[in-house]
Design a protein around this motif. Structure first.
Motif, PDB file in Angstrom:
ATOM      1  N   PHE A   7       0.843  -1.192   0.000  1.00 60.18           N
ATOM      2  CA  PHE A   7       0.000   0.000   0.000  1.00 60.18           C
ATOM      3  C   PHE A   7       0.881   1.247   0.000  1.00 60.18           C
ATOM      4  O   PHE A   7       1.759   1.398   0.857  1.00 60.18           O
ATOM      5  CB  PHE A   7      -0.917   0.006   1.224  1.00 60.18           C
ATOM      6  N   VAL A   8       0.652   2.116  -0.963  1.00 57.68           N
ATOM      7  CA  VAL A   8       1.438   3.340  -1.065  1.00 57.68           C
ATOM      8  C   VAL A   8       0.586   4.513  -0.594  1.00 57.68           C
ATOM      9  O   VAL A   8      -0.379   4.899  -1.259  1.00 57.68           O
ATOM     10  CB  VAL A   8       1.871   3.598  -2.517  1.00 57.68           C
ATOM     11  N   ILE A   9       0.940   5.057   0.560  1.00 57.55           N
ATOM     12  CA  ILE A   9       0.170   6.173   1.125  1.00 57.55           C
ATOM     13  C   ILE A   9       0.414   7.447   0.316  1.00 57.55           C
ATOM     14  O   ILE A   9       1.563   7.773   0.001  1.00 57.55           O
ATOM     15  CB  ILE A   9       0.563   6.417   2.593  1.00 57.55           C
ATOM     16  N   ARG A  10      -0.658   8.123  -0.021  1.00 57.68           N
ATOM     17  CA  ARG A  10      -0.538   9.401  -0.726  1.00 57.68           C
ATOM     18  C   ARG A  10      -1.628  10.335  -0.207  1.00 57.68           C
ATOM     19  O   ARG A  10      -2.587   9.884   0.434  1.00 57.68           O
ATOM     20  CB  ARG A  10      -0.692   9.198  -2.234  1.00 57.68           C
ATOM     21  N   PRO A  11      -1.523  11.616  -0.547  1.00 58.01           N
ATOM     22  CA  PRO A  11      -2.439  12.612   0.053  1.00 58.01           C
ATOM     23  C   PRO A  11      -3.917  12.433  -0.290  1.00 58.01           C
ATOM     24  O   PRO A  11      -4.756  13.163   0.243  1.00 58.01           O
ATOM     25  CB  PRO A  11      -1.922  13.942  -0.519  1.00 58.01           C
ATOM     26  N   SER A  12      -4.240  11.504  -1.163  1.00 57.05           N
ATOM     27  CA  SER A  12      -5.651  11.296  -1.471  1.00 57.05           C
ATOM     28  C   SER A  12      -6.402  10.753  -0.262  1.00 57.05           C
ATOM     29  O   SER A  12      -7.630  10.772  -0.220  1.00 57.05           O
ATOM     30  CB  SER A  12      -5.800  10.319  -2.638  1.00 57.05           C
ATOM     31  N   CYS A  13      -5.661  10.254   0.704  1.00 59.59           N
ATOM     32  CA  CYS A  13      -6.281   9.777   1.942  1.00 59.59           C
ATOM     33  C   CYS A  13      -6.062  10.815   3.030  1.00 59.59           C
ATOM     34  O   CYS A  13      -4.926  11.084   3.409  1.00 59.59           O
ATOM     35  CB  CYS A  13      -5.674   8.459   2.382  1.00 59.59           C
TER      36      CYS A  13
END
Lengths: 364, 364
Positions: free
Chosen positions: B345-351
DNA sequence: TTGTAGGCGTTATCAT
DNA sequence: ATGATAACGCCTACAA
């Protein structure tokens, strides 16, 4: 040798996985040629024969061996598609268009990938001809690799080039996109917005790149503008896109607009622009080639020179099918045929009027 | 008939485009078997013979006919790749991985596309077996289409399933991605950010969709949360993505986070979100599956469950090659083999953390 | 070590 | 209308 010799010329029962035409003939109690005739719907077969054979075929789940058919008929019902980058969405759409048309005509598409390496083109073409493909669709990694050209000149099967202008010296079928038209509109749009310094991220020296460059040059020439554009040749990779963009943007007078000649270069350029914390549509105008999801959903959306890629594939396949058919009917050479498909410039907010303030701000 | 009868059993000179092995033998003044032996590097050939043959081969530019070789050897040195959507970048990367490995092993990849239509799967598989492919890689449009399963059960060549759990009732090779692991991390991340109403855009009922859904359910169950998620089944199309997203967002209590189970659905969802003038990361959190350019360059960048797609293709090809080799050495059935590849899982600002204000504002 | 011949599974020609 | 048979181009016993 063994005691249990089989009677004279009876067909020994087949224990292989796949039943052969002789198994069918034996089961139906008919000759093999009759089976063949029924299966190829020859006119001279009695209804009774057809029934017998059909029944045996179904009983055995018989399927003719394509390899044997091909060998005997001298046609493999397959075409080779020489591709330079199979993973590029652009090409996979082209392949889809082509293989759909070919499949409907009974042909199987044999794909090879040369990953931008002209040497692999040669290997792949040789591979395909060895497999006796009936025709070739070529989107080679290079337009003028001597070994490729030598090889192609020796090959005597129909072929269609995709967006390539090979210096073959012989008549050749081609399907091309009118890159120049779309790019001309794009450049005119940029110039109208006040852009004079335009950077073109160009790929390897092949038809698409050449046509785009030519469009750029011609617009400037026609408007009597000094050639204040820049062209960065390289490969079509994201890496080249990034590196060339960085180079452009480090000029003392950097371009106010950048054009990417492909979706890989686009990705590289976007990366470079992000690293420099610039914003497209404000600090820099941008145009890309070929519609792709990023272009539509980027913030702001990116203007593109669009073309119908699936149609490109379909056209190539149809042109090839024509040649294949011509060849069957008249063995004399098919005259060279060429098709040009349109491109269209899609205006989007990535193109903005050049702001003199912003412009000089960057250039410092 | 004609006066000029040729002498006894001499090989008549070939006028075909392609020279045959007999032309080579005649030119070299040797037997055909010697030519064959030299070309297949048989141990028992004298240097003199090798020289003679090699010379004739080069002189005639002779290339053995693969069709004839295949027919005789009983192996076509080709594998069929049954694909459900050739135009999807995800699949083209998988194909690239697989075909590279196969090509290095001397195999050609025969691609077919079923465009999500299970009936076409059947047609294509039949087509490929008729062409005597030595093995099959299967990424079918459906997991449990009866006709497909029937057909596959009858086929006696090695095959590898790609991210499918077919109810075949027989041992089968599989390469799968651990969708559940990545998705579990993603859902946990969303839940940690306060999201309780999560909408999952799911595709057709196949392994990837099932695993993702299961991850979603399990995270909620493990945390003793009421199942306030929503799953929208459908196909993998952009259209379904758009329509389902609209549906989610028109709930009286709409999801505060949406997960797209594929890049086509992602496109549809983004379109719907744009139409509703919502902004990801502010009005709505978002996660997608499989890394793709839009995810990286969207504003804001979109978190994804990533996997190595080329590796997936490579793994499938290697597994198949193993089976192919095993088959040659020991004809007894290869034991079922399975491989699972990781996801991440690649965390990005969409979350973003769920904002209660914004949240209730939407829900009105 | 080398050559001859038979056969892989088809189709097409030629009698019947 | 149907059946036997010779190719298609190659490989591989088997014989020499």
């Amino acid at each position: 040798m063994t005691g249990a010799a089989k009677s004279s010329k009876d067909h020994e029962v087949n224990v292989r996985a796949q039943p052969s035409i002789r198994d069918v003939a034996a089961l139906a109690g008919v000759g093999v040629s009759s089976v063949s005739r029924v299966l190829s719907s020859h006119p001279d077969v009695s209804p009774a024969m057809r029934r017998k054979v059909t029944k045996a075929v179904e009983q055995l789940q018989y399927q003719p061996d394509f390899l044997a058919q091909s060998l005997r008929r001298g046609a493999s019902m397959s075409v080779g598609f020489v591709l330079s980058d199979i993973a590029n969405p652009l090409f996979s759409e082209i392949v889809k268009g082509a293989s759909t048309v070919l499949q409907n005509a009974g042909y199987l598409t044999l794909l090879t990938n040369s990953e931008g390496n002209p040497e692999l083109d040669v290997v792949n073409i040789r591979l395909l001809t060895q497999r006796r493909v009936d025709g070739l669709i070529l989107s080679t990694a290079s337009e003028d690799h001597p070994a490729t050209l030598d090889l192609l000149r020796r090959i005597d099967i129909p072929m269609v080039f995709l967006d390539r202008d090979p210096p073959l010296g012989l008549a050749v079928n081609r399907v091309v996109s009118d890159h120049r038209a779309g790019m001309t509109t794009a450049v005119e749009h940029l110039v109208d917005l006040g852009h004079r310094r335009i950077g073109l991220l160009s790929g390897r020296p092949m038809r698409p790149s050449r046509e785009r460059r030519r469009a750029l040059e011609e617009v400037f020439a026609e408007r009597d503008l000094p050639p204040t554009y820049e062209v960065s040749d390289g490969d079509f990779s994201a890496q080249h896109g990034a590196q060339a963009t960085h180079e452009f943007l480090s000029f003392s007078h950097p371009p106010t607009a950048i054009i990417a000649g492909g979706n890989q270069m686009l990705r590289g350029a976007l990366r470079a622009i992000r690293e420099r914390k610039l914003q497209i549509g404000r600090d820099l105008s941008f145009v890309s080639c070929d519609e792709i999801a990023i272009a539509e959903f980027y913030h702001p959306p990116i203007a593109v020179v669009r073309r119908d890629t699936e149609e490109l594939g379909r056209a190539a396949a149809e042109l090839l099918l024509d040649s294949l058919l011509d060849r069957d009917t008249s063995p004399n050479r098919t005259p060279r045929t060429e098709m040009m498909l349109t491109t269209e410039f899609v205006i989007r907010p990535s193109c903005a009027p050049v702001s003199q303030a912003r412009n000089s701000l960057i250039s410092i």
